[in-house]
Design a protein around this motif. Sequence first.
Motif, PDB file in Angstrom:
ATOM      1  N   PHE A 168      -4.498  74.026 149.760  1.00 26.09           N
ATOM      2  CA  PHE A 168      -3.295  74.593 149.156  1.00 26.09           C
ATOM      3  C   PHE A 168      -3.120  74.012 147.763  1.00 26.09           C
ATOM      4  O   PHE A 168      -3.854  73.105 147.352  1.00 26.09           O
ATOM      5  N   GLY A 169      -2.162  74.544 147.033  1.00 27.53           N
ATOM      6  CA  GLY A 169      -1.902  74.091 145.669  1.00 27.53           C
ATOM      7  C   GLY A 169      -0.893  72.966 145.627  1.00 27.53           C
ATOM      8  O   GLY A 169      -0.829  72.135 146.533  1.00 27.53           O
ATOM      9  N   ASN A 170      -0.070  72.954 144.594  1.00 31.49           N
ATOM     10  CA  ASN A 170       0.866  71.853 144.370  1.00 31.49           C
ATOM     11  C   ASN A 170       2.170  72.076 145.121  1.00 31.49           C
ATOM     12  O   ASN A 170       3.027  72.852 144.691  1.00 31.49           O
ATOM     13  N   ALA A 171       2.308  71.410 146.249  1.00 34.83           N
ATOM     14  CA  ALA A 171       3.530  71.515 147.046  1.00 34.83           C
ATOM     15  C   ALA A 171       4.607  70.606 146.456  1.00 34.83           C
ATOM     16  O   ALA A 171       4.298  69.556 145.877  1.00 34.83           O
ATOM     17  N   PHE A 228       0.000  81.361 147.268  1.00 39.32           N
ATOM     18  CA  PHE A 228      -0.508  82.287 146.248  1.00 39.32           C
ATOM     19  C   PHE A 228      -1.477  81.595 145.298  1.00 39.32           C
ATOM     20  O   PHE A 228      -2.558  82.118 145.009  1.00 39.32           O
ATOM     21  N   ASP A 229      -1.097  80.424 144.779  1.00 36.55           N
ATOM     22  CA  ASP A 229      -1.931  79.736 143.785  1.00 36.55           C
ATOM     23  C   ASP A 229      -3.331  79.475 144.312  1.00 36.55           C
ATOM     24  O   ASP A 229      -4.332  79.762 143.642  1.00 36.55           O
ATOM     25  N   ALA A 230      -3.404  78.910 145.513  1.00 37.71           N
ATOM     26  CA  ALA A 230      -4.702  78.548 146.080  1.00 37.71           C
ATOM     27  C   ALA A 230      -5.545  79.791 146.353  1.00 37.71           C
ATOM     28  O   ALA A 230      -6.743  79.824 146.046  1.00 37.71           O
ATOM     29  N   ASN A 231      -4.935  80.815 146.925  1.00 33.68           N
ATOM     30  CA  ASN A 231      -5.686  82.031 147.221  1.00 33.68           C
ATOM     31  C   ASN A 231      -6.137  82.735 145.943  1.00 33.68           C
ATOM     32  O   ASN A 231      -7.258  83.229 145.862  1.00 33.68           O
ATOM     33  N   PHE A 232      -5.261  82.762 144.941  1.00 38.98           N
ATOM     34  CA  PHE A 232      -5.620  83.395 143.679  1.00 38.98           C
ATOM     35  C   PHE A 232      -6.812  82.687 143.034  1.00 38.98           C
ATOM     36  O   PHE A 232      -7.784  83.334 142.609  1.00 38.98           O
ATOM     37  N   MET A 233      -6.757  81.356 142.976  1.00 36.51           N
ATOM     38  CA  MET A 233      -7.842  80.606 142.355  1.00 36.51           C
ATOM     39  C   MET A 233      -9.137  80.739 143.148  1.00 36.51           C
ATOM     40  O   MET A 233     -10.233  80.873 142.574  1.00 36.51           O
TER      41      MET A 233
END
Length: 267
Positions: A170-173, A239-244
């Motif tokens: 995941f991204g930045n929680a 969203f961030d993680a999936n997009f990247m």
Amino acid sequence: MTGAAGGLGVATASYFAQKGWNVIATMVSIEEANIFRDVPNIKCYELNVTSSESIEKAKRSILNNHKSIDVIINNAGIGYRSFVELSDDSKIDSIVDINWLGVVKVCRAFIPHFRSQNKGQFINISSIAGLVNLPLGSFYHSTKQAVESFSECMAYELMDFNISVCTVQFGNAPTNFQKNVTKCEASSIASYNAMMYKITDILNKKTRKNHDLTNCIVEKLYKVAENPSTKFRKYTIGFDANFMKYLRRFLGYRAFNFVIRKKVLKK
């Protein structure tokens, strides 16, 4: 669960307990256990993932009190944002010892128990850093990609013993993680200082925007724990993680590198 005393660890342990699980929460100092003092189905143990002796001691205590363990969530982790030239040996040693070798040592310690009961699940917390490479991530990203490779390889070894292995990215929680990231000191190199400021600002803004991400992560971890996959899986959340992830996959490394340089670094 390792690293249960702060941020995502607290949220995850509390959520699982609310759902009726008996939670084993481990932390570097047992004094941190006060955060769970009013939760009867969370039991706390001192465990330092960098120490094989500490892991074995905690393991003995845990198995004396719990006949069966269903899931181990390797959550303990730290951040280190530094230029390679300015990096510090002790900081490199720390992030490798905690983020990667900590996962290795905890898995190694509990595999025999999972084998003996013919079931078990390792959920190894990775990061979008385990899937893509971004500026100032030389050390953090390396450890998370090591977790990805280690987990996938280990999954093959454990196929015959009904032991499930997965990673979660995941991204930045919006936890205290970004606030606690260690950064190298400012230097006389203007380019370095400018890049550090830019990347830190971007990450802080992303963290503030991801206000629902912690809940999404915790809920996904619960679903994964409730329904272990028989095959190795990588779960990407937010969203961030999936997009990247999909951008990197679609573009390939050369075009992805170009996009990061132009859009992020303006180079």
